[in-house]
Each structure stands twice: as structure tokens, then as C-alpha cells.
Design a protein around this motif. Sequence first.
Motif, PDB file in Angstrom:
ATOM      1  N   ALA A 113      -3.272   1.742  10.181  1.00 14.72           N
ATOM      2  CA  ALA A 113      -1.869   1.035   9.748  1.00 14.72           C
ATOM      3  C   ALA A 113      -1.952  -0.478  10.022  1.00 14.72           C
ATOM      4  O   ALA A 113      -1.300  -1.170   9.132  1.00 14.72           O
ATOM      5  N   SER A 114      -2.544  -0.960  11.164  1.00 13.58           N
ATOM      6  CA  SER A 114      -2.734  -2.365  11.349  1.00 13.58           C
ATOM      7  C   SER A 114      -3.452  -3.134  10.197  1.00 13.58           C
ATOM      8  O   SER A 114      -2.986  -4.062   9.825  1.00 13.58           O
TER       9      SER A 114
ATOM     10  N   GLN B 256      -2.698  -6.530   5.514  1.00 13.63           N
ATOM     11  CA  GLN B 256      -2.815  -6.962   4.097  1.00 13.63           C
ATOM     12  C   GLN B 256      -1.414  -7.284   3.592  1.00 13.63           C
ATOM     13  O   GLN B 256      -1.145  -8.142   2.655  1.00 13.63           O
ATOM     14  N   ASP B 257      -0.243  -6.881   4.093  1.00  8.34           N
ATOM     15  CA  ASP B 257       0.952  -6.830   3.498  1.00  8.34           C
ATOM     16  C   ASP B 257       1.464  -8.227   4.158  1.00  8.34           C
ATOM     17  O   ASP B 257       2.110  -9.191   3.457  1.00  8.34           O
ATOM     18  N   VAL B 258       0.964  -8.694   5.321  1.00 10.28           N
ATOM     19  CA  VAL B 258       1.308  -9.935   5.859  1.00 10.28           C
ATOM     20  C   VAL B 258       0.762 -11.227   5.137  1.00 10.28           C
ATOM     21  O   VAL B 258       1.381 -12.211   4.729  1.00 10.28           O
TER      22      VAL B 258
ATOM     23  N   GLY C 201       2.277 -12.352   2.185  1.00 13.03           N
ATOM     24  CA  GLY C 201       3.418 -13.032   2.332  1.00 13.03           C
ATOM     25  C   GLY C 201       4.671 -12.418   3.016  1.00 13.03           C
ATOM     26  O   GLY C 201       5.737 -13.111   3.096  1.00 13.03           O
ATOM     27  N   HIS C 202       4.514 -11.326   3.588  1.00 12.85           N
ATOM     28  CA  HIS C 202       5.707 -10.658   4.118  1.00 12.85           C
ATOM     29  C   HIS C 202       5.442 -10.646   5.468  1.00 12.85           C
ATOM     30  O   HIS C 202       4.578 -10.239   6.016  1.00 12.85           O
ATOM     31  N   THR C 203       6.578 -11.037   6.104  1.00 11.22           N
ATOM     32  CA  THR C 203       6.690 -10.996   7.559  1.00 11.22           C
ATOM     33  C   THR C 203       7.984 -10.271   8.082  1.00 11.22           C
ATOM     34  O   THR C 203       8.708  -9.915   7.258  1.00 11.22           O
TER      35      THR C 203
END
Length: 671
Positions: A47-48, A53-55, A58-60
Motif C-alpha cells: 500500500a505504501s 506512486q500516487d504522490v 502530484g497527489h497529496t
Amino acid sequence: MDMHTLYLIVPLAPLVGAIAAGLFGKMLGRTWSHRITIALVGVAFAASVAIYQDVMAGHTFNGPVYTWLTSGDTSFQVGFLIDKLTVMMMLVVTFVSLMVHIYTIGYMAEDPGYQRFFSYISLFTFSMLMLVMANNFMQLFFGWEAVGLVSYLLIGFWYTRPTAIYANLKAFLVNRVGDFGFLLGIALVLMVFGTLDYASVFANAQNYANDIAPIPGVSWNLITAICILLFIGAMGKSAQFPLHVWLPDSMEGPTPISALIHAATMVTAGIFMVARMSPLFELSDTALSFVMVIGAITALFMGFLGIIQNDIKRVVAYSTLSQLGYMTVALGASAYSVAVFHLMTHAFFKALLFLAAGSVIIAMHHDQDMRNMGGLKKYMPITWITSLIGSLALIGTPFFSGFYSKDSIIEAVGLSHLAGSGFAYFCVVAGVFITAFYSFRMYFLVFHGEERFGKSHHDHQGDHADEEVSSDHHHGLAPGQKPHETPWVVTVPLILLAIPSVLIGFFAIEPMLFGGYFGDAVFIAEHHPAMHELHEEFHGAFAMALHALTTLPFWLAVAGVASAWYFYMKNPAIPAAIRKHFSFIYTLLDQKYYFDRFNDWFFAGGARGASRALWKFGDVKLIDGFFVNGSAKMVGMFSGVLRGFQTGYVYHYAFWMILGVSLLLTVRTWF
């Protein structure tokens, strides 16, 4: 799957594993206990990776998850701050924890507390993740105290051993000293800012930059007071001078927790916290200088202590203290990204060294004394090569991961203009030689030279024979018995940790230090130009390694390795001669600068003396003697006097009645 669900899975998966192994371990049995906990930590790691990959896309995220308590206008919430700093820590914590979980299968195979141990390390993983994912001071403090509690349980895991009980109590009490300062700092934040939310505090910090702290009797700058109080907490958790005394004794716990807690995760919590608080620390040069000097003292003087240790785990423990000092110095130089970069590289190679030490301990039947080892290279080839990789990374060998982070720290401190930077630069440069010397002293004594196992002597190379050497079980190889390589559950984690110990620095230095990886997660003020100047000097990872071959730190590291080889392989009479001629220095180091003795005499002895005085005066004389027994005696005396008037004769009572009436009439007449 929704990303918010993944955020919850990361900390909760290890928590479920801890509950399963802790409450239902006997029902599940040993095999299913480790399968469930390892699988759930693996889920947290996966999950980390997905969150990373999501961060990177550009997603925080920064928001509350649950409101725990509302008091007046203040809400105490559980919330997550997911940015690049957080996700890097999540990856390090979950990956190292996963490796330690797998390793534990082999290391703790014969221990009766098998399920309990898996429960503890999973609970620790949950606590550490809650700490690094927090978006407010309350949750930070929860994780802070939770990792301290689980550390206490793990250091004293073998609770029948007095040394383990002493060590975990010492760790708990020393951390409470630091945590008291930490709590005062958080209280000051709430008092001034009216909130515990990171974003709100950081956004308004500049408005209070010139204010005086509301502390009676002092005129400290508000931000300086907050930062120093918060850093006192980091001094306890990250074992900085003078609150470092608990970490070497914590080696009384099983080796896997030495790797998990005292190398890769818990002791780096203070480093992470200061990096997270960079918007506050950047407003106080005084606090930064304080941080830098404390880190410099720790980096150099704890390294000296590693030179004389004979317990293999204690050498690595003092190495951890020294490297934590390097990270702290980087924080003081406003090189927060460099400090966190070294945190990451150090997590891999130091966990590798601890687990490799544990592999040696298993092969030596739980004998940890390096004077009883030697020549293990041909018996344990995987442990040997992975230990060599870890040692090369630790001393900052070019192209290894530790080189890029450690050399960047030295350069950043050299470029700093804060008060204390000159002293710090000397300490971190001198520490290069010391680190190389004690690291390869351990390496040569364990893996090369004469085979000393299966013998009863303890006088190898003139080292002291009366040193107390902690060990997991105090066994050892029988005469004629040979060590052998450990099982795959031990060696596979070593190999998987060796890979990033070699590669991750080369590939990560440019994006993490100079590519804006951390973004808004780390703030550096314009008047602290060390990182900017460091960026101008950087021309790529390969060029940096080649340039290092001509610098003083590289040749100091070479000199340290060469000195260790000559002293312990070619001419072992030299250490004995040095010890004989400089016995006062040796005694000072052997007594760990007398910190433990002073603490035992002043704090522990003072507390016992004060308690004894309070008991003798307050309890025995004042409470029992005066209030309890004294009041009883007074009543007895008064009763004795009154009893003298109770004769039983009627004419006596008539006499006193007449006397009383006469007195009343006299008074009435006069007044």
C-alpha cells in the motif's frame, strides 16, 4: 481502490497483525502467527508503494480522519499528512519491518515468546506509521509515546534477565526526560497558536517570529523556546548527547529489534520530526546552532566509544549513535533533505549490519564477544559479503549509498555560516576516520584472522577480560565445533537489504537533494544558503564519487581501514601497547565518559536519598510521629487530665459546681 482507504490500510494492517498474534497467538500457533503478521506488514508495504506512486503523480493529502475529542474551541483529531517526506518514511518503515519480520522466523525459532515477539514488532510498526503519517501534534505525540512503550516491551523482552529489565527501565526513564520537554513544546504551541494542526501552525509562525515566550522569569524568543523544547524530545528519542545513555544498553533486547527500532525507525523519529518542523526551526538560528552542536558532540564522541567495544552489537549500537549525530548536524545546517536522505540510506545499511551481526550470533550459538570469533569468512560467505557491503556503505565508500548522504552532510556543514558550524565541521570530518576504524576493526576481528571460536580465553589482542558483554543467551560454540551459514530466512533479508545499501544513494541523490523531491514538505529560509551552494557544486552522482577520491574525508576513511587492518591483523600488539600507555583514556572510554556512573550517583542516588529523607522525616516523624501518633498522645494526655477530675464522690462534684457558679457571678459583676 480509493486512496483514502489505502491511507488507512497502511497503519491498520500491522495493528490487526499485532492483535492477532498477541491475543490469539496460542490458538493460531507459531506458524500462522508469523504468516499473518508478515502478510499484513507486506500489505502495508504494498500500500505504501501504491501511495508513493500516487504522490509522485502530484497527489497529496492533508486532512482529519477522526475527531477524538473537542474541548472548547480546540479539536484533537486523528489525521494524515501524505506528502513526499511522509511517503518516503512509510516505505522505509514498512520495508525494513518486513525484512525484520522474515528474519525473526529464523532468529527467534527456539524462543518460547515467539508469538509475543511478532505481536510486539507489528505493534511497533503501527505506532511508527501513525507517527510519520500524522498531520497534527497530538497524533505525533501519540505515535511518539507508543513507539517508546513498545521499545520498552521489546528491550525487556527476556524479562527474566535482570540486565534486560535494567536496560528497558533505563530506556523508558531517559526517554521520559526528553518527552517532558517535547510535551512542554507542544503545550506552548497550543497556548500560542490555539491549534495543533501542522499547516495552521506553520502558516502563522512568521507572525510570532519576534515574540517573547510566555514563560515566567525568562525572556526567550518564542520560536526558539518552542524549537528547543521540541528538540529535547528528539534528543531522547534519537539518543543525542546527553540523553544517549539508553541506546547501547538497549542491545539487551533480541537482535531483530536492534535492527528495527535502534537502527532504522524509532531512533530516526526525532530526525524526521525536526525535518517536519523545518518552518519553525528556520525562524531561529539559535535553535539551529543548538541542534548542530549537540549533533556534532554525539557524532564524534560516541564514535570514540565504538573503538573499545568487544560486543559485536554494541559496536553497531555506538555506530548508530554516531550516525544519528551526523543526521542531527545536517538538520542544524538547514540541510533537512540531506538529513532525511542519510536517514534513508542509514536505515538500509545499518539494519543490514545489525541483522548480519545477528546472523553471526546465531552461528556462534549466541556468543556476541568478538574476541571469540575470527575467520568466519569461509564458514559464512553470505553473511561475510553482506557485512562487507554494509561496512563499506557505513564508512562512506564512493558509489555506496552511505557515501552520497554522508559526504553531502560534511559539505553542507562546511558551507554553513551559523554559530558552531566550525566545531561541527571538525567533528564530522574527524568522525570519518573513527567510523572507518571501529567498523573495520569489527569486520576484521569477526571474519578474518585466527579462528578463536571454541576456546575459553578472552585476552585477544590485549582487550580487557573483565568487560561485561551482553548476549542473547550467553552460550557459545563447544570446543571443536564449527560455525555455519544461517538459514534462508536470515540470509534473504541480508541480501535484500544489501541491494539498496549499494544502489539507492547513487540513484536517489539527485532527485532527493537537488531535484525538488520534497517540495513544500521541507522549508529552507533564504538566509541559510548551504543547500543552494551544495546544489551549485553538484555535477552528478558519478562525478561526485570521482571527485571524492581527492578529498580529505575519503583518505581519512582509507586511513581508518588501513589502521584497523594493521592493528588487528598484522600487529595486534599495538592495541595492547596503546591501552597500556594511555590507560587513563582507555578507562575514560570504557566507563563511557562516566555518564552512567554520574546518572546512577546523582539522579538515581539523589532520588533514593530524597525518598529516604522524605520517608524518615515526612512519613515517620511528621505524618506518623506528629499527626497520627502525636494527635493520639495529645488526646491521651488531655484525657488523663480530665480523668483526674472524675473521682466519683458527690461532694467533689458539688464543690466544682459551687466554684463554677461563683466564677460566673464574679464575671457578671465585673462586666
